[in-house]
Every structure is written in C-alpha cells, then in structure tokens.
Design an enzyme around this catalytic site. Structure first.
Site, PDB file in Angstrom:
ATOM      1  CE  LYS A  22       2.235  -4.777 -30.431  1.00  0.00           C
ATOM      2  NZ  LYS A  22       2.353  -5.676 -29.294  1.00  0.00           N
ATOM      3  CG  ASN A  23       2.947  -2.790 -26.894  1.00  0.00           C
ATOM      4  OD1 ASN A  23       2.274  -3.687 -27.419  1.00  0.00           O
ATOM      5  ND2 ASN A  23       4.267  -2.723 -27.045  1.00  0.00           N
ATOM      6  CB  CYS A 117       6.841 -11.494 -30.739  1.00  0.00           C
ATOM      7  SG  CYS A 117       5.976 -10.580 -32.006  1.00  0.00           S
ATOM      8  NE  ARG A 122       7.419 -12.030 -24.625  1.00  0.00           N
ATOM      9  CZ  ARG A 122       6.758 -11.261 -25.493  1.00  0.00           C
ATOM     10  NH1 ARG A 122       6.594 -11.655 -26.726  1.00  0.00           N
ATOM     11  NH2 ARG A 122       6.267 -10.095 -25.114  1.00  0.00           N
ATOM     12  CG  ASP A 305       8.841  -3.306 -28.781  1.00  0.00           C
ATOM     13  OD1 ASP A 305       9.425  -4.396 -28.621  1.00  0.00           O
ATOM     14  OD2 ASP A 305       7.862  -2.947 -28.098  1.00  0.00           O
ATOM     15  NE  ARG A 397       0.945 -10.371 -32.344  1.00  0.00           N
ATOM     16  CZ  ARG A 397       2.081 -10.189 -31.675  1.00  0.00           C
ATOM     17  NH1 ARG A 397       3.204 -10.704 -32.125  1.00  0.00           N
ATOM     18  NH2 ARG A 397       2.103  -9.525 -30.545  1.00  0.00           N
TER      19      ARG A 397
HETATM   20  N1  EPU Z   1      10.399 -10.599 -17.373  1.00  0.00           N
HETATM   21  C1  EPU Z   1      10.603 -11.501 -16.377  1.00  0.00           C
HETATM   22  N2  EPU Z   1       9.521 -11.889 -15.616  1.00  0.00           N
HETATM   23  C2  EPU Z   1       8.269 -11.411 -15.831  1.00  0.00           C
HETATM   24  C3  EPU Z   1       8.075 -10.472 -16.871  1.00  0.00           C
HETATM   25  C4  EPU Z   1       9.160 -10.081 -17.636  1.00  0.00           C
HETATM   26  O1  EPU Z   1      11.710 -11.953 -16.148  1.00  0.00           O
HETATM   27  O2  EPU Z   1       7.349 -11.805 -15.107  1.00  0.00           O
HETATM   28  C5  EPU Z   1      11.545 -10.162 -18.186  1.00  0.00           C
HETATM   29  C6  EPU Z   1      11.393 -10.570 -19.657  1.00  0.00           C
HETATM   30  O3  EPU Z   1      11.860 -11.869 -19.884  1.00  0.00           O
HETATM   31  C7  EPU Z   1      12.201  -9.500 -20.363  1.00  0.00           C
HETATM   32  C8  EPU Z   1      12.018  -8.260 -19.485  1.00  0.00           C
HETATM   33  O4  EPU Z   1      11.560  -8.742 -18.219  1.00  0.00           O
HETATM   34  O5  EPU Z   1      13.545  -9.856 -20.385  1.00  0.00           O
HETATM   35  C9  EPU Z   1      11.040  -7.243 -19.986  1.00  0.00           C
HETATM   36  O6  EPU Z   1       9.791  -7.866 -20.253  1.00  0.00           O
HETATM   37  P1  EPU Z   1       8.422  -7.043 -20.196  1.00  0.00           P
HETATM   38  O7  EPU Z   1       7.548  -7.664 -19.179  1.00  0.00           O
HETATM   39  O8  EPU Z   1       8.719  -5.591 -20.077  1.00  0.00           O
HETATM   40  O9  EPU Z   1       7.823  -7.341 -21.623  1.00  0.00           O
HETATM   41  P2  EPU Z   1       6.324  -7.634 -22.008  1.00  0.00           P
HETATM   42  O10 EPU Z   1       5.397  -6.892 -21.103  1.00  0.00           O
HETATM   43  O11 EPU Z   1       6.102  -9.081 -22.187  1.00  0.00           O
HETATM   44  C10 EPU Z   1       6.073  -5.547 -23.555  1.00  0.00           C
HETATM   45  C11 EPU Z   1       5.670  -5.312 -24.981  1.00  0.00           C
HETATM   46  C12 EPU Z   1       6.772  -5.813 -25.899  1.00  0.00           C
HETATM   47  C13 EPU Z   1       8.063  -5.072 -25.581  1.00  0.00           C
HETATM   48  C14 EPU Z   1       8.408  -5.230 -24.072  1.00  0.00           C
HETATM   49  C15 EPU Z   1       9.593  -4.399 -23.655  1.00  0.00           C
HETATM   50  C16 EPU Z   1       3.273  -5.529 -24.846  1.00  0.00           C
HETATM   51  C17 EPU Z   1       2.055  -6.321 -25.135  1.00  0.00           C
HETATM   52  N3  EPU Z   1       4.439  -6.048 -25.231  1.00  0.00           N
HETATM   53  O12 EPU Z   1       6.260  -6.963 -23.431  1.00  0.00           O
HETATM   54  O13 EPU Z   1       6.364  -5.428 -27.194  1.00  0.00           O
HETATM   55  O14 EPU Z   1       9.132  -5.596 -26.332  1.00  0.00           O
HETATM   56  O15 EPU Z   1       7.273  -4.828 -23.287  1.00  0.00           O
HETATM   57  O16 EPU Z   1       9.362  -3.047 -23.902  1.00  0.00           O
HETATM   58  O17 EPU Z   1       3.192  -4.447 -24.282  1.00  0.00           O
HETATM   59  C18 EPU Z   1       6.240  -5.515 -29.522  1.00  0.00           C
HETATM   60  O18 EPU Z   1       5.363  -4.632 -29.448  1.00  0.00           O
HETATM   61  O19 EPU Z   1       6.795  -5.863 -30.581  1.00  0.00           O
HETATM   62  C19 EPU Z   1       6.644  -6.192 -28.290  1.00  0.00           C
HETATM   63  C20 EPU Z   1       7.266  -7.359 -28.282  1.00  0.00           C
END
Ligand code: EPU
Length: 444
Positions: A22-23, A117, A122, A305, A397
């Site tokens: 997915k990701n 989610c 976020r 995850d 999803r």
């Molecule tokens: N963060 C910031 N600022 C930003 C972006 C992130 O402070 O601009 C913080 C977040 O608040 C968090 C940490 O950095 O504490 C990590 O966030 P990250 O950006 O890595 O998460 P994401 O890209 O929003 C993806 C996956 C999530 C998974 C996380 C961590 C996708 C679409 N989503 O989210 O997947 O938990 O990386 O590995 O790739 C899931 O698949 O169930 C899911 C939630």
C-alpha cells in the site's frame, strides 16, 4: 455499512499470497504524473486507498486502464488539472503525494489538506520545508495547500524528524529540479527504495535511497516504464501474527524476507517459529508464547504499523509485556476494543503494559483505524466465540481481500452487509468498484 463476523478458535494453516505494498503504491501512482509517456504498473493492491488514487488521477485527466488483475496502464499525458479537491483528498493520507508529483511536473499544485488514520498530530511542516528549499512558495487557505514555483532548483534538505511522507514528497519534487538535491535524515523504509527504483526506471537519477542521505540529480524529462510494486511488508507481518495467534502453520508467499527482519526477530523472541526462503516465509507455533517488550521506531526498527497486531499477540502470551510507541501519539485507541474482548492492557501516554491472559473472548467491536482493524481481526480469530467488527472500511483502505485470504487458510470469517448505517468517513470508491472487473482491460 459492512462488518466482519468471525467465529474464533480455528487454527490457520496453508498458503497465503501477499499483495503489493500500500505505502509504495500510493506514492508510485501519483509519481506517474512525472512521466511524459504511459506507464505500466503491476502488483497494485486492490484496496480503497489505491482506488481513490486512481480516481484522483482520472479526475485530473489521466487515462487509467486496468490491464490485468493487479495491473494498470496509466497515461498522464493529458493531465490538465493540478488540483485535488477536498472531497477526494480527505479520504486518504497519501493524497499529499500529489503535491510533490504535480509540483515536480508542472511547478504548481493545489491539494486539499490530507485525511488518513487518526493517529495523533500529523503535521506536514517537513513536506512544506522541502518544497520551499526547492524554490516553491506555499499558501494554506480554506483547507487547501497551494504550491507555486517559477522554477525548481536542487538544494540541501535536512529533515528535523525522520518522515516517510516528506522524504517521498521531496524525491517527487526534486527529481526534475535543476542540479543536485541532497536529502539528509531521510526515512529508509522499503517503500522509499521502491519509489526511488520506480523513478529511476523512468530515467531519474536518485542515489542512496534506503540510507539516511539521498542524492538526486535533476533530469529534464522522464519516460514511460513497466514496474512491479514490492510486496506489502505490513500485510505479510499481519498474516505472520494471525498464524501465530491461532497456533497455526502458514506459508506466506510473495514476500521479501529482508523487509520482515525486525518483525521476525521479535516474533522469534515471543516463541514463534519462522523459516525464511527466497520469497516466502513459514510461520508456525508448537510451544508457549512468552512476553516481550516492543518499541516502535523508523525502519529498520519495529514498524509502528505492526504495533496493534503484536500487542494483540502479546495478550495471548505468558507474562507482562511493555509496548512503547515511538512514532504516533495516539496509536493505542484500539485498546478499549481489545479490553472488551478480555485483554488486560493499561496505557500511559505512549506506553502500554500488557498482562498476558492467554485468552480472548469474542465481542462486538469497532475498528478505529487501519491497523487497529487488523489487530481486531487477529483477536477475533484467536478468541473463543463470535467477534463482530464494525467500520471495516478502515481495514479495506489497506488490506487486499483480507477476509478471502483468511478463509483460504481456514478462518471462519465473513463480510456481512448492514444496510441502514453509513459512517460519514467511509470512502466512496464505488465509481471504481463498478468498473472493477479484471476480465477485460477497461477504464477506471
Ligand atoms: N512528522 C512531522 N512533520 C511532518 C511529517 C511527519 O512532524 O511534516 C512526524 C509525524 O507527526 C510522526 C513522524 O513524523 O510523528 C513520522 O511521520 P511520517 O511522515 O513518517 O508518517 P506518514 O508519511 O504520514 C507513513 C505511512 C503510515 C506509517 C508512517 C510511519 C503512508 C501513506 N503512511 O505515514 O502508515 O505509520 O509512515 O511509518 O505511507 C498505515 O499504513 O497504517 C500508516 C498509518
């Protein structure tokens, strides 16, 4: 509204095949925008986040054709809109990848603030920091993010936190920027490497993906490609834990065992037997499960995850386990539901204490997010009696045919339609589902 009804207590056995990640898919599909020619993408999971990504591409003017069960031809050459409206963007977190892809291709993008989610705060400040470093201005108003640049120029980007989304978005925006971009403190997840491989297969010049420094030398144009998405590490891990929780014996096919190392190591500590082959893994249990402590952290650490799923397994193990969530503030919202099934879990901030009771009992429960839903399925499979899980759109999803795959390895699980209650967060993917036959190539 659909729900899952599970009669627990059946041991899982047999073979299951994992779908595309997915990701990775939710970044690769928007990345097609950067190409000047059609792209052929295979091993695309059939999940609602992918369906929404395809709807967005189509709404922007791309031609999307399903060419096989998990395969699509996407022609981005007729894209004439650089906007992803609220109604579609709010339904998934990964809509933010349209920002990087549109900016990288057209020097402008207008995308609604993403949904996804509910795992706590976020922010997208690091995404915006990367776009600014490359020369884009942004404005935020009415829930929309507007990006504009006269021209994108390579630069040094240092992330204050390790972030998957911002690393991917920086890659998308930098791939055609003039000169060299260096991303420091980059995320290293397998899907980062997969996006880099995909972009490189279109003619990009990205080095170092999978390490914490990624170097991107901008290229003038990108061409079409034929690409297969990597297998889903988290889907594989979820089936590993489902096998363990039911004291089963399951061979999980289409996996990259290296991507599963942190999960494998932890499960072995808990008493689960695991044998890895080239592209499959066998998981079985023939003794007691024992306590373990788990701390989630960015790759190669234990993935957040997989946290709800392993917590569920630990409710069945002997002894007291401690889980520390290192990424998200609110990833224990599923605990109340597990308590309804007899789990003994105490949460204090981002730490959970699990007293293994060795047994769970079926109950009516609700999925509050994607991985919470997966955890409740595992709990239902292991529990005595009947478990009914509501709000399964969260699960759909990110899991491709979860209940079908589970039935094939012996689970008693069925999807039941309950017509009279519609959750307002449920994504409308019917526009795609209507065209969802893989029998012949058709527009999506
Ligand atoms: N963060 C910031 N600022 C930003 C972006 C992130 O402070 O601009 C913080 C977040 O608040 C968090 C940490 O950095 O504490 C990590 O966030 P990250 O950006 O890595 O998460 P994401 O890209 O929003 C993806 C996956 C999530 C998974 C996380 C961590 C996708 C679409 N989503 O989210 O997947 O938990 O990386 O590995 O790739 C899931 O698949 O169930 C899911 C939630």
């Amino acid at each position: 509204m659909d729900k899952f009804v599970i009669r627990g207590g059946r041991r899982l056995a047999g073979e299951v095949t994992i779908s595309g990640a997915k990701n990775a898919a939710v970044a690769i599909l928007p990345a097609v925008i950067l190409s000047d020619e059609p792209c052929y993408i295979e091993n695309v999971p059939s999940i609602s986040d992918v369906k929404i990504s395809l709807i967005i591409l189509k709404e922007m003017g791309a031609e999307v054709t399903r060419t096989g069960k998990d395969a699509y031809r996407i022609d981005p050459t007729k894209i004439d809109r650089c906007c992803v409206p609220y109604e579609t963007a709010r339904k998934m977190r990964a809509s933010y990848y349209f920002l990087g892809a549109l900016l990288g291709k057209f020097n402008k993008a207008r995308v609604s603030m993403p949904g996804g989610c509910p795992l706590g705060d976020r922010p997208i400040d690091q995404h915006l920091k990367a776009f600014s470093a490359l020369g884009a201005d942004y404005t935020l108003s009415q829930g929309m993010i507007d990006l504009r640049a006269d021209k994108l120029t390579g630069n040094q980007i240092f992330f204050d936190v390790v972030t998957v989304g911002a690393t991917m978005n920086a890659m998308l925006a930098a791939v055609k920027a003039e000169g060299l971009t260096v991303i420091e403190n980059a995320a290293k997840e397998p899907h980062i490497v997969d996006l880099a491989n995909f972009l490189n297969s279109m003619g990009a010049n990205i080095m170092g993906a999978g390490t914490d420094v990624i170097k991107i030398r901008g290229v003038k144009s990108l061409h079409g490609t034929n690409y297969s998405v990597i297998p889903d590490q988290i889907e594989a891990g979820t089936f590993m834990i489902a096998a363990a929780a039911t004291e089963g014996d399951v061979v999980i096919k289409n996996v990259i065992p290296k991507h599963l190392e942190s999960i494998t190591k932890k499960l072995e500590k808990i008493g689960v037997n695991i044998e890895s082959y080239d592209d499959s893994i066998r998981v079985w249990v023939d003794g007691p499960l024992v306590k373990a402590n788990v701390k989630t952290s960015p790759h190669p650490g234990f993935p957040t995850d997989m946290q709800p799923q392993i917590a569920t397994l630990l409710t069945l193990a002997e002894g007291t386990s401690i889980i520390t969530e290192g990424i998200w503030d609110q990833r224990f919202r599923y605990v109340d539901e597990l308590r309804r099934m007899g789990a003994d879990i105490t949460v204090n901030g981002t730490v959970a204490l699990i007293e293994g009771t060795g047994r769970l009992m079926g109950a009516p429960v609700k999925a509050c997010d994607l991985r919470a839903g997966a955890a409740l399925i595992i709990a239902g499979l292991a529990a005595s009696g009947i478990t009914e899980i509501e709000d399964i759109f969260h699960i759909e999803r990110g899991y491709d045919g979860m209940e079908i795959k589970l039935r094939e390895i012996g689970a008693d699980i069925k999807k039941v339609s309950v017509p009279d209650k519609i959750s307002e967060n449920e994504p409308d993917t019917k526009a795609v589902s209507r065209n969802d036959s893989a029998d012949d190539a058709e527009a999506v």
